[in-house]
Design an enzyme around this catalytic site. Structure first.
Site, short mmCIF file in Angstrom:
data_model
loop_
_atom_site.label_atom_id
_atom_site.label_comp_id
_atom_site.label_asym_id
_atom_site.label_seq_id
_atom_site.Cartn_x
_atom_site.Cartn_y
_atom_site.Cartn_z
N SER A 1 7.43 98.06 15.74
CA SER A 1 6.44 99.10 15.49
C SER A 1 5.19 98.77 16.29
O SER A 1 4.88 97.60 16.53
CB SER A 1 6.08 99.15 14.00
OG SER A 1 4.90 99.92 13.82
N TYR B 1 4.00 94.47 6.65
CA TYR B 1 4.80 95.25 7.61
C TYR B 1 4.52 94.79 9.04
O TYR B 1 5.45 94.59 9.84
CB TYR B 1 4.45 96.73 7.43
CG TYR B 1 5.29 97.70 8.21
CD1 TYR B 1 6.60 97.99 7.80
CD2 TYR B 1 4.78 98.35 9.33
CE1 TYR B 1 7.37 98.90 8.50
CE2 TYR B 1 5.54 99.26 10.04
CZ TYR B 1 6.83 99.54 9.62
OH TYR B 1 7.59 100.45 10.32
N LYS C 1 7.14 93.17 11.68
CA LYS C 1 7.43 93.85 12.94
C LYS C 1 7.05 92.99 14.15
O LYS C 1 7.73 93.04 15.19
CB LYS C 1 6.70 95.20 12.99
CG LYS C 1 7.22 96.21 11.97
CD LYS C 1 8.70 96.51 12.21
CE LYS C 1 9.22 97.63 11.33
NZ LYS C 1 10.67 97.88 11.56
N ILE D 1 5.55 108.57 14.40
CA ILE D 1 6.69 109.46 14.61
C ILE D 1 6.82 110.36 13.39
O ILE D 1 6.60 109.91 12.26
CB ILE D 1 7.99 108.62 14.79
CG1 ILE D 1 7.82 107.56 15.88
CG2 ILE D 1 9.18 109.54 15.08
CD1 ILE D 1 7.48 108.07 17.26
#
Lengths: 245, 77
Positions: free
Chosen positions: A139, A152, A156, A185
């Site tokens: 990401s 997160y 990532k 996205i």
């Protein structure tokens, strides 16, 4: 353009927006696809849509035993695993000072540890056949950081370092390991954002819009293709210019 | 059972591309036969398949020479 006829691809998180799109594009290029995810119904619906060359392989990536079993199940269903796309990911956002150990650990377990185990599980077959493609979906947040996403972002970014290390080790065996780092996205994950949050994000994206799952799938398709044989250990950023890395 | 050394030697010769007479009892895969660390992992994988045995990681680390491999496989199979 890219031909994956005869190749078998395992895609995790195939019940989600990006994963489903990745599976569709690999399948359209001729690959047999193994669709993994926690929710069986959307996987089955996708398999029905794709028709032949699609297998449903439900797996809860927070269950270590299920993770350990998945590469074998995939190889048995499809014949081999030539392409692995580690796309599954979860978020448990919280401010760093409020983040619980559980929120931290669950995100690391699913996003990073499961990726490690699945890579390890498919390597033997790839080593033997002297061909393999691993694409780990990272990401933009792994490179830039993001408030509320310490767990997160760590997972990532960890995927990127892990991919590079593995890429070193197996490059001589015809196996490439790369990462794709999506920006914002349009998916269920970003639908949860408020309009204010979305407006703030748009201001940071030179392209002036969110990306589509198909735009991520195209990057994965390239890295999975025979044409990308000399590309390994890299991170392909697909983010509309929001972070030019 | 008696053909174990020959079968092991065949795998080593094929995998590492070395002359058969170089594969002696004390020949070290890495120091004498030019294997890198990944080659040794692949050799262990090949032994497992040829002899239908499982070689755990901690045991695999002790297999440094051709003689080590033959000894381990004889005991395991």
């Amino acid at each position: 353009m890219f031909d994956l006829t005869g190749k078998c691809a395992l895609v995790t998180g195939a019940s989600g927006g990006i994963g489903g799109s990745i599976a569709r594009s690999l399948h359209a290029a001729g690959a047999t696809v193994g669709l993994s995810g926690t929710r069986e119904a959307p996987l089955q619906a996708l398999a029905d849509e794709l028709g032949e060359r699609a297998f449903v392989l439900p797996c809860n990536l927070s269950d270590p035993e299920a993770v350990a079993a998945l590469p074998k199940q995939a190889a048995e269903a499809m014949g081999s695993v030539d392409i692995l796309v580690n796309n599954a990911g979860i978020t448990r956002d919280n401010l760093f000072m409020r983040m619980s150990d559980e929120e931290w650990q669950s995100v690391i377990d699913v996003n990073l540890t499961a990726t490690f185990k699945l890579c390890k599980g498919v390597l033997r077959g790839m080593m033997k056949s002297r061909w393999g493609r691993i694409v780990n979906i990272s990401s933009v947040v792994g490179a830039t950081g993001n408030p509320g996403q310490g767990n997160y972002a760590a997972a990532k970014a960890g995927m990127v370092g892990m991919s590079k290390s593995l890429a070193y080790e197996v490059a001589s065996r015809g196996i490439t390991v790369n990462a794709v780092a999506p920006g914002f996205i349009e998916t269920a994950m970003t639908d949860k954002l408020t309009d204010d949050q979305k407006a703030g994000i748009m201001g940071q994206i030179p392209a002036g819009r969110m990306g589509t799952p198909e735009e991520i799938a195209a990057a994965v398709l390239y890295l999975a293709s025979p044409e990308a044989s000399y590309v390994t250990g890299t991170t392909l950023h697909v983010n509309g210019g929001m972070a030019m890395l | 059972m008696s053909d174990i050394p020959d079968r092991v030697r065949k795998i080593v010769v094929e995998h590492l591309g070395v002359e058969e007479d170089k594969v002696t009892e004390s020949a070290s895969f890495i120091d004498d036969l030019g294997a890198d660390s990944l080659d040794t992992v692949e050799l262990v994988m090949a032994f497992e398949e040829e002899f239908g045995i499982e070689i755990p990681d901690d045991a695999a680390e002790t297999i440094q020479t051709f003689g080590d491999a033959v000894k381990f496989i004889k005991e395991a199979s």
